[in-house]
Write an enzyme that holds these catalytic residues in place. Sequence first.
Site, PDB file in Angstrom:
ATOM      1  N   HIS A 120       0.918  -1.069  -0.094  1.00  0.00           N
ATOM      2  CA  HIS A 120       0.018   0.170  -0.089  1.00  0.00           C
ATOM      3  C   HIS A 120       0.934   1.334  -0.143  1.00  0.00           C
ATOM      4  O   HIS A 120       0.490   2.221  -0.630  1.00  0.00           O
ATOM      5  CB  HIS A 120      -0.811   0.102   1.314  1.00  0.00           C
ATOM      6  N   CYS A 121       1.921   1.197   0.596  1.00  0.00           N
ATOM      7  CA  CYS A 121       2.533   2.635   1.058  1.00  0.00           C
ATOM      8  C   CYS A 121       3.383   3.001  -0.146  1.00  0.00           C
ATOM      9  O   CYS A 121       3.160   4.187  -0.601  1.00  0.00           O
ATOM     10  CB  CYS A 121       3.741   2.217   2.081  1.00  0.00           C
ATOM     11  N   ILE A 122       4.368   2.327  -0.843  1.00  0.00           N
ATOM     12  CA  ILE A 122       5.142   2.870  -1.896  1.00  0.00           C
ATOM     13  C   ILE A 122       4.479   3.349  -3.270  1.00  0.00           C
ATOM     14  O   ILE A 122       4.615   4.372  -3.760  1.00  0.00           O
ATOM     15  CB  ILE A 122       6.392   2.029  -2.270  1.00  0.00           C
TER      16      ILE A 122
END
Length: 444
Positions: A284-286
């Site tokens: 989800h983050c990068i």
Amino acid sequence: MQVERTQPLDDKVQPLGDNEGRDPAGEVELAVIGLGYVGLPLAREAASVGLRVVGLDRDPRVVDGLNSGRSHVDDVSDDDVRRMRAAGFTAFTDDACLARAQTVVICVPTPLSEDGGPDLGAVVSAARSVAGRLRSGQLVVLESTTYPGTTEEVVRPLLEESGLRAGEDFALAFSPERIDPGSTGHGLRETPKVVGGCTPSCAVHAVAFYGKFVNTVVQAKGTREAEMAKLLENTYRHVNIALVNELAVISHELHVDVWDAIRCAGTKPFGFQAFRPSPGVGGHCIPIDPNYLSYKVRSSLGYEFRFVGLAQEINRRMPEYVVRRAQDLLNTAGRPLQGSRVLLLGVTYKPDVADLRETPAEPLARLLRERGAEIAFHDPHVPAWSVEGTAVPRVGDLTAALREHDLTILLQDHSAYDLPALADTARLLFDTRGRIFKPGVEVL
């Protein structure tokens, strides 16, 4: 607890609102909204230090599983859940449990919306649930990743529809999650916790809460700074991954071993942090979070955050580059990609987890199919996998599959894989993780 601050504040926690009429015996210290990969570890850590914790999730399967002692999150074991239950933890689908909590932490997902910003539907829904149960003296914390200004501009007005005021009747803060799925060296307790309050008194209450189970709490100037800190962390990684991915493409054309160049550069004791090439970015983050900052810049300032746009372009085209290199490798061996049997090893977005969110293996598999390859996969953490609704065959006997397939592509270097054995057994091996440097192995 160690507290780091960007500005000095009065450490004394002043009471908020009117606490008369409460029944302390019926209260819990924490209610967590959203029992996923962020919320469940938070609930576990709080319960482990003796806090009374409840959880709220809209998925009845999640709630039923947790109340039966079963975990659905990689980093939280069934034994962890059973210990939580023994300590008094209960999961609910009914938001009535929020009224009993001294602190409510919102850990709901914020996927990308069609306009490229965060879809705040779950955040808005959670905030409305909290507002309907809000009491004087409560602390409310948003942990969901979003753009700077969300806590003040979206969550605060919804909560204040209750008639209570942030900083006067209740405390409101933002604290970015820093969960590293699959990591055993960076637990919630050991990872510094950034906290930004809507007012100084809100910040003090939030610091006091997290200090109960986190070793170091870092106090930001405000909620916007805390929100920006999360996006800065992930944008930094996103941009540097894109840089090294483009260097990998360039180095291959220039006949330079980019992995050796990175190794050598990494010996510098200052001014350099090593990032390594990959078949793309996942989780989800990068690939997602930097878009929130781009969205805020575009919608509020009217221009583009060009670094993020360029990094997205480079990282998104890495699966296509891997397919092109795979085709060249097969051609060198006298086989076309069309009709070749290609085995994909490790289809999760990071090693030793079962998480498939935004995995680069998915676009890579789609591209291979479009070019006529017959694909199969193996992953010790994934029992079944589909791409665009079509199941990808999963091999059972890995050794036999390595010998039978024309090309094996190592996409994720799970610790369960015997890397030297892969090199010795596969007909052709393409290592996209830079782990196997042996004659006959193609490395990204």
